[in-house]
Design a protein around this motif. Structure first.
Motif, PDB file in Angstrom:
ATOM      1  N   MET A  26      16.669   4.707  -1.929  1.00  0.00           N
ATOM      2  CA  MET A  26      17.819   5.563  -2.232  1.00  0.00           C
ATOM      3  C   MET A  26      18.477   6.048  -0.944  1.00  0.00           C
ATOM      4  O   MET A  26      19.707   6.054  -0.831  1.00  0.00           O
ATOM      5  CB  MET A  26      17.380   6.763  -3.076  1.00  0.00           C
ATOM      6  CG  MET A  26      18.525   7.664  -3.453  1.00  0.00           C
ATOM      7  SD  MET A  26      19.831   6.847  -4.407  1.00  0.00           S
ATOM      8  CE  MET A  26      19.000   6.603  -5.943  1.00  0.00           C
ATOM      9  N   ASN A  27      17.686   6.439   0.026  1.00  0.00           N
ATOM     10  CA  ASN A  27      18.250   6.881   1.309  1.00  0.00           C
ATOM     11  C   ASN A  27      19.031   5.762   1.992  1.00  0.00           C
ATOM     12  O   ASN A  27      20.097   5.993   2.560  1.00  0.00           O
ATOM     13  CB  ASN A  27      17.152   7.412   2.228  1.00  0.00           C
ATOM     14  CG  ASN A  27      16.630   8.751   1.774  1.00  0.00           C
ATOM     15  OD1 ASN A  27      17.314   9.495   1.068  1.00  0.00           O
ATOM     16  ND2 ASN A  27      15.408   9.067   2.155  1.00  0.00           N
ATOM     17  N   ALA A  28      18.511   4.547   1.916  1.00  0.00           N
ATOM     18  CA  ALA A  28      19.225   3.405   2.506  1.00  0.00           C
ATOM     19  C   ALA A  28      20.553   3.175   1.789  1.00  0.00           C
ATOM     20  O   ALA A  28      21.579   2.920   2.431  1.00  0.00           O
ATOM     21  CB  ALA A  28      18.352   2.149   2.434  1.00  0.00           C
ATOM     22  N   ALA A  29      20.556   3.299   0.468  1.00  0.00           N
ATOM     23  CA  ALA A  29      21.798   3.124  -0.293  1.00  0.00           C
ATOM     24  C   ALA A  29      22.809   4.212   0.068  1.00  0.00           C
ATOM     25  O   ALA A  29      24.005   3.934   0.220  1.00  0.00           O
ATOM     26  CB  ALA A  29      21.501   3.146  -1.791  1.00  0.00           C
ATOM     27  N   LEU A  30      22.336   5.435   0.226  1.00  0.00           N
ATOM     28  CA  LEU A  30      23.237   6.532   0.597  1.00  0.00           C
ATOM     29  C   LEU A  30      23.818   6.323   1.998  1.00  0.00           C
ATOM     30  O   LEU A  30      25.000   6.594   2.234  1.00  0.00           O
ATOM     31  CB  LEU A  30      22.509   7.868   0.511  1.00  0.00           C
ATOM     32  CG  LEU A  30      22.151   8.319  -0.905  1.00  0.00           C
ATOM     33  CD1 LEU A  30      21.256   9.548  -0.860  1.00  0.00           C
ATOM     34  CD2 LEU A  30      23.398   8.568  -1.731  1.00  0.00           C
ATOM     35  N   ARG A  31      22.989   5.828   2.915  1.00  0.00           N
ATOM     36  CA  ARG A  31      23.496   5.532   4.266  1.00  0.00           C
ATOM     37  C   ARG A  31      24.548   4.430   4.207  1.00  0.00           C
ATOM     38  O   ARG A  31      25.572   4.492   4.893  1.00  0.00           O
ATOM     39  CB  ARG A  31      22.349   5.135   5.196  1.00  0.00           C
ATOM     40  CG  ARG A  31      21.576   6.316   5.726  1.00  0.00           C
ATOM     41  CD  ARG A  31      20.680   5.936   6.889  1.00  0.00           C
ATOM     42  NE  ARG A  31      19.772   4.842   6.612  1.00  0.00           N
ATOM     43  CZ  ARG A  31      18.564   4.977   6.058  1.00  0.00           C
ATOM     44  NH1 ARG A  31      18.127   6.157   5.714  1.00  0.00           N
ATOM     45  NH2 ARG A  31      17.809   3.931   5.857  1.00  0.00           N
ATOM     46  N   GLY A  41       0.780  -1.233   0.000  1.00  0.00           N
ATOM     47  CA  GLY A  41       0.000   0.000   0.000  1.00  0.00           C
ATOM     48  C   GLY A  41       0.813   1.285   0.000  1.00  0.00           C
ATOM     49  O   GLY A  41       0.241   2.369   0.038  1.00  0.00           O
ATOM     50  N   LEU A  42       2.139   1.170  -0.020  1.00  0.00           N
ATOM     51  CA  LEU A  42       2.954   2.382  -0.048  1.00  0.00           C
ATOM     52  C   LEU A  42       3.049   2.919  -1.469  1.00  0.00           C
ATOM     53  O   LEU A  42       2.944   2.167  -2.438  1.00  0.00           O
ATOM     54  CB  LEU A  42       4.356   2.089   0.485  1.00  0.00           C
ATOM     55  CG  LEU A  42       4.436   1.689   1.958  1.00  0.00           C
ATOM     56  CD1 LEU A  42       5.854   1.330   2.328  1.00  0.00           C
ATOM     57  CD2 LEU A  42       3.926   2.813   2.843  1.00  0.00           C
ATOM     58  N   GLU A  43       3.248   4.219  -1.574  1.00  0.00           N
ATOM     59  CA  GLU A  43       3.401   4.857  -2.883  1.00  0.00           C
ATOM     60  C   GLU A  43       4.769   4.521  -3.469  1.00  0.00           C
ATOM     61  O   GLU A  43       5.774   4.493  -2.757  1.00  0.00           O
ATOM     62  CB  GLU A  43       3.269   6.378  -2.755  1.00  0.00           C
ATOM     63  CG  GLU A  43       1.898   6.835  -2.331  1.00  0.00           C
ATOM     64  CD  GLU A  43       0.850   6.593  -3.412  1.00  0.00           C
ATOM     65  OE1 GLU A  43       1.179   6.737  -4.610  1.00  0.00           O
ATOM     66  OE2 GLU A  43      -0.287   6.254  -3.047  1.00  0.00           O
ATOM     67  N   ARG A  44       4.814   4.295  -4.773  1.00  0.00           N
ATOM     68  CA  ARG A  44       6.041   3.919  -5.472  1.00  0.00           C
ATOM     69  C   ARG A  44       7.157   4.935  -5.222  1.00  0.00           C
ATOM     70  O   ARG A  44       8.281   4.565  -4.921  1.00  0.00           O
ATOM     71  CB  ARG A  44       5.754   3.797  -6.964  1.00  0.00           C
ATOM     72  CG  ARG A  44       6.919   3.345  -7.790  1.00  0.00           C
ATOM     73  CD  ARG A  44       6.507   3.206  -9.274  1.00  0.00           C
ATOM     74  NE  ARG A  44       7.462   2.431 -10.001  1.00  0.00           N
ATOM     75  CZ  ARG A  44       7.501   1.105 -10.048  1.00  0.00           C
ATOM     76  NH1 ARG A  44       6.603   0.411  -9.394  1.00  0.00           N
ATOM     77  NH2 ARG A  44       8.419   0.478 -10.742  1.00  0.00           N
ATOM     78  N   VAL A  81      12.362   6.557  -2.761  1.00  0.00           N
ATOM     79  CA  VAL A  81      13.131   7.499  -1.943  1.00  0.00           C
ATOM     80  C   VAL A  81      13.741   6.779  -0.749  1.00  0.00           C
ATOM     81  O   VAL A  81      14.909   6.981  -0.413  1.00  0.00           O
ATOM     82  CB  VAL A  81      12.247   8.689  -1.497  1.00  0.00           C
ATOM     83  CG1 VAL A  81      12.932   9.518  -0.423  1.00  0.00           C
ATOM     84  CG2 VAL A  81      11.902   9.572  -2.690  1.00  0.00           C
ATOM     85  N   ALA A  82      12.971   5.912  -0.099  1.00  0.00           N
ATOM     86  CA  ALA A  82      13.484   5.164   1.050  1.00  0.00           C
ATOM     87  C   ALA A  82      14.635   4.246   0.630  1.00  0.00           C
ATOM     88  O   ALA A  82      15.646   4.141   1.342  1.00  0.00           O
ATOM     89  CB  ALA A  82      12.359   4.344   1.692  1.00  0.00           C
TER      90      ALA A  82
END
Length: 75
Positions: free
Chosen positions: A61-66, A50-53, A58-59
């Motif tokens: 990408m943020n995990a990859a950046l972390r 149910g989450l938006e694509r 974004v989540a």
């Protein structure tokens, strides 16, 4: 008409971009392909939840950046 130089030039440009895009896709190494495949599965999984694509992307990408930041600190 399709035989005009302007049309021919535009069609040629489109063809060249398509060939270049295909070449870039063929140049992806195995790691990139595997990561892309896994990430696309993750995005689809959370979309089904149910989450938006866009939010999922974004989540991810943020995990990859972390991860990249963490790797830099360990050196």
């Amino acid at each position: 008409p399709r035989s005009t130089p302007l049309y021919s030039s535009a069609a040629s440009d489109v063809y060249k971009r398509q060939v270049m895009a295909l070449h870039v896709a063929n140049e992806m190494d195995e790691v990139e392909v595997a990561v892309w495949w896994d990430l696309s599965r993750i995005v689809r999984h959370f979309e089904r939840q149910g989450l938006e694509r866009r939010e999922v992307k974004v989540a991810v990408m943020n995990a990859a950046l972390r991860l990249m930041a963490d790797e830099g600190e360990q050196k």
